[in-house]
Motif scaffolding. Structure first.
Motif, mmCIF file in Angstrom:
data_model
loop_
_atom_site.group_PDB
_atom_site.id
_atom_site.type_symbol
_atom_site.label_atom_id
_atom_site.label_comp_id
_atom_site.label_asym_id
_atom_site.label_seq_id
_atom_site.Cartn_x
_atom_site.Cartn_y
_atom_site.Cartn_z
ATOM 1 N N SER A 46 0.848 -1.185 0.000
ATOM 2 C CA SER A 46 0.000 0.000 0.000
ATOM 3 C C SER A 46 0.887 1.239 0.000
ATOM 4 O O SER A 46 1.734 1.402 0.868
ATOM 5 C CB SER A 46 -0.893 -0.012 1.248
ATOM 6 N N ASP A 47 0.679 2.095 -1.009
ATOM 7 C CA ASP A 47 1.470 3.309 -1.095
ATOM 8 C C ASP A 47 0.557 4.461 -1.497
ATOM 9 O O ASP A 47 0.088 4.518 -2.633
ATOM 10 C CB ASP A 47 2.600 3.129 -2.112
ATOM 11 N N GLN A 48 0.274 5.337 -0.560
ATOM 12 C CA GLN A 48 -0.557 6.517 -0.799
ATOM 13 C C GLN A 48 -1.902 6.174 -1.458
ATOM 14 O O GLN A 48 -2.306 6.776 -2.452
ATOM 15 C CB GLN A 48 0.206 7.540 -1.634
ATOM 16 N N GLY A 49 -2.573 5.169 -0.900
ATOM 17 C CA GLY A 49 -3.900 4.804 -1.387
ATOM 18 C C GLY A 49 -3.913 3.865 -2.576
ATOM 19 O O GLY A 49 -4.961 3.383 -2.981
ATOM 20 N N VAL A 50 -2.736 3.614 -3.179
ATOM 21 C CA VAL A 50 -2.639 2.657 -4.277
ATOM 22 C C VAL A 50 -2.228 1.321 -3.667
ATOM 23 O O VAL A 50 -1.203 1.231 -3.008
ATOM 24 C CB VAL A 50 -1.602 3.105 -5.328
ATOM 25 N N ILE A 51 -3.050 0.312 -3.900
ATOM 26 C CA ILE A 51 -2.757 -0.989 -3.301
ATOM 27 C C ILE A 51 -2.482 -2.003 -4.399
ATOM 28 O O ILE A 51 -3.190 -2.068 -5.403
ATOM 29 C CB ILE A 51 -3.926 -1.454 -2.407
ATOM 30 N N LYS A 52 -1.418 -2.781 -4.187
ATOM 31 C CA LYS A 52 -1.054 -3.839 -5.118
ATOM 32 C C LYS A 52 -1.061 -5.177 -4.387
ATOM 33 O O LYS A 52 -0.703 -5.256 -3.223
ATOM 34 C CB LYS A 52 0.334 -3.573 -5.711
ATOM 35 N N VAL A 53 -1.477 -6.201 -5.115
ATOM 36 C CA VAL A 53 -1.382 -7.583 -4.651
ATOM 37 C C VAL A 53 -0.344 -8.209 -5.561
ATOM 38 O O VAL A 53 -0.565 -8.314 -6.770
ATOM 39 C CB VAL A 53 -2.734 -8.321 -4.792
ATOM 40 N N ASN A 54 0.809 -8.588 -4.986
ATOM 41 C CA ASN A 54 1.973 -8.945 -5.795
ATOM 42 C C ASN A 54 2.219 -7.771 -6.749
ATOM 43 O O ASN A 54 2.422 -6.659 -6.290
ATOM 44 C CB ASN A 54 1.803 -10.288 -6.491
ATOM 45 N N ASP A 55 2.142 -7.987 -8.063
ATOM 46 C CA ASP A 55 2.358 -6.885 -9.009
ATOM 47 C C ASP A 55 1.058 -6.340 -9.597
ATOM 48 O O ASP A 55 1.080 -5.453 -10.451
ATOM 49 C CB ASP A 55 3.272 -7.339 -10.158
ATOM 50 N N ALA A 56 -0.074 -6.882 -9.166
ATOM 51 C CA ALA A 56 -1.365 -6.467 -9.710
ATOM 52 C C ALA A 56 -1.931 -5.287 -8.927
ATOM 53 O O ALA A 56 -1.909 -5.278 -7.700
ATOM 54 C CB ALA A 56 -2.344 -7.635 -9.657
ATOM 55 N N HIS A 57 -2.428 -4.310 -9.648
ATOM 56 C CA HIS A 57 -3.086 -3.165 -9.013
ATOM 57 C C HIS A 57 -4.541 -3.514 -8.710
ATOM 58 O O HIS A 57 -5.209 -4.150 -9.537
ATOM 59 C CB HIS A 57 -3.066 -1.941 -9.943
ATOM 60 N N ILE A 58 -5.009 -3.092 -7.553
ATOM 61 C CA ILE A 58 -6.415 -3.253 -7.233
ATOM 62 C C ILE A 58 -7.177 -2.104 -7.892
ATOM 63 O O ILE A 58 -6.881 -0.934 -7.664
ATOM 64 C CB ILE A 58 -6.652 -3.289 -5.706
ATOM 65 N N LEU A 59 -8.143 -2.459 -8.746
ATOM 66 C CA LEU A 59 -8.903 -1.473 -9.511
ATOM 67 C C LEU A 59 -10.181 -1.068 -8.791
ATOM 68 O O LEU A 59 -10.558 0.096 -8.812
ATOM 69 C CB LEU A 59 -9.265 -2.050 -10.883
ATOM 70 N N THR A 60 -10.862 -2.051 -8.211
ATOM 71 C CA THR A 60 -12.085 -1.791 -7.455
ATOM 72 C C THR A 60 -11.977 -2.524 -6.124
ATOM 73 O O THR A 60 -11.492 -3.654 -6.075
ATOM 74 C CB THR A 60 -13.347 -2.280 -8.208
ATOM 75 N N THR A 61 -12.416 -1.863 -5.066
ATOM 76 C CA THR A 61 -12.299 -2.461 -3.740
ATOM 77 C C THR A 61 -13.669 -2.634 -3.107
ATOM 78 O O THR A 61 -14.640 -1.970 -3.484
ATOM 79 C CB THR A 61 -11.449 -1.579 -2.796
ATOM 80 N N ASP A 62 -13.692 -3.529 -2.143
ATOM 81 C CA ASP A 62 -14.850 -3.697 -1.253
ATOM 82 C C ASP A 62 -16.175 -3.920 -1.987
ATOM 83 O O ASP A 62 -17.177 -3.266 -1.715
ATOM 84 C CB ASP A 62 -14.974 -2.505 -0.300
ATOM 85 N N ILE A 63 -16.171 -4.867 -2.930
ATOM 86 C CA ILE A 63 -17.434 -5.330 -3.508
ATOM 87 C C ILE A 63 -17.923 -6.398 -2.523
ATOM 88 O O ILE A 63 -17.409 -7.515 -2.492
ATOM 89 C CB ILE A 63 -17.239 -5.908 -4.930
ATOM 90 N N ILE A 64 -18.885 -6.015 -1.681
ATOM 91 C CA ILE A 64 -19.266 -6.821 -0.523
ATOM 92 C C ILE A 64 -20.226 -7.953 -0.910
ATOM 93 O O ILE A 64 -21.195 -7.738 -1.645
ATOM 94 C CB ILE A 64 -19.937 -5.932 0.562
ATOM 95 N N ALA A 65 -19.952 -9.144 -0.372
ATOM 96 C CA ALA A 65 -20.817 -10.309 -0.543
ATOM 97 C C ALA A 65 -21.174 -10.850 0.845
ATOM 98 O O ALA A 65 -20.576 -10.448 1.847
ATOM 99 C CB ALA A 65 -20.088 -11.383 -1.358
ATOM 100 N N ASP A 66 -22.125 -11.761 0.888
ATOM 101 C CA ASP A 66 -22.520 -12.368 2.162
ATOM 102 C C ASP A 66 -21.361 -13.108 2.827
ATOM 103 O O ASP A 66 -21.263 -13.144 4.043
ATOM 104 C CB ASP A 66 -23.667 -13.378 1.957
ATOM 105 N N ASN A 67 -20.518 -13.732 2.019
ATOM 106 C CA ASN A 67 -19.450 -14.557 2.580
ATOM 107 C C ASN A 67 -18.057 -13.983 2.303
ATOM 108 O O ASN A 67 -17.081 -14.714 2.204
ATOM 109 C CB ASN A 67 -19.554 -16.001 2.061
ATOM 110 N N GLY A 68 -17.974 -12.666 2.193
ATOM 111 C CA GLY A 68 -16.658 -12.060 2.016
ATOM 112 C C GLY A 68 -16.693 -10.803 1.168
ATOM 113 O O GLY A 68 -17.699 -10.102 1.113
#
Length: 139
Positions: free
Chosen positions: A100-122
C-alpha cells in the motif's frame, strides 16, 4: 445480499474468472459460508494473457485450480485492512504480498482497480492481472 459467485456475476466484469472457477470446480468453495477475500482478475486482465496460455490452463484442471485458489485469501479483508497488512494467506497455501502506497494498493504486481465489492461470505477486489503462485510460475 449474495455470495461471492453471485456478487461477481452481478458485477459483470469477471466472466472469464467465473468460467475458469466453474471449470476448476471451485464454485462451491466460493459459495461456502464463512469469510473469504477474492482478488478477482477482470475480464481485461485475462485478456492480457496469451490466448494459448489461457487455453492451456483450461485444459490443466489441477494447475488452474491452484492458480484460482491463489486469488482467494482467508477472512474478510477490506480496503482499510489492505492498507495495514503486508501479506495475506491464500487457499492455495502460499501468501500474496500486499503493498500500500498513498492509497494505491497492489497484490503482488497487480493493481487493485475496485475495492470492497461486498458479498454475504466475504469481499471481492477487482485486480488488473492474473496472479501466478511461485510453484506454477516457476514450473
Amino acid at each position: 445480499m449474495a455470495d461471492l459467485v453471485e456478487t461477481a456475476i452481478n458485477a459483470g466484469k469477471f466472466k472469464t474468472l467465473l468460467q475458469a472457477a466453474n471449470t476448476a470446480q471451485i464454485i462451491e468453495t466460493l459459495k461456502s459460508p464463512g469469510s473469504l477475500t477474492l482478488f478477482a482478475p477482470t475480464d481485461d486482465a485475462f485478456a492480457e494473457l496469451p490466448e494459448e496460455a489461457l487455453d492451456s490452463l483450461l485444459q490443466d484442471i489441477p494447475k488452474l485450480k491452484k492458480i484460482l485458489m491463489y486469488h482467494v485469501a482467508f477472512g474478510d479483508v477490506r480496503f482499510e485492512d489492505l492498507q495495514q497488512i503486508q501479506e495475506a494467506t491464500t487457499l492455495e497455501g502460499s501468501v500474496v504480498a500486499i503493498d500500500s502506497d498513498q492509497g494505491v494498493i497492489k497484490v503482488n504486481d497487480a493493481h487493485i482497480l475496485t475495492t470492497d465489492i461486498i458479498a454475504d461470505n466475504g469481499v471481492i477486489h477487482g485486480i488488473d492481472q492474473v496472479l501466478m503462485p511461485a510453484m506454477v510460475a516457476g514450473g
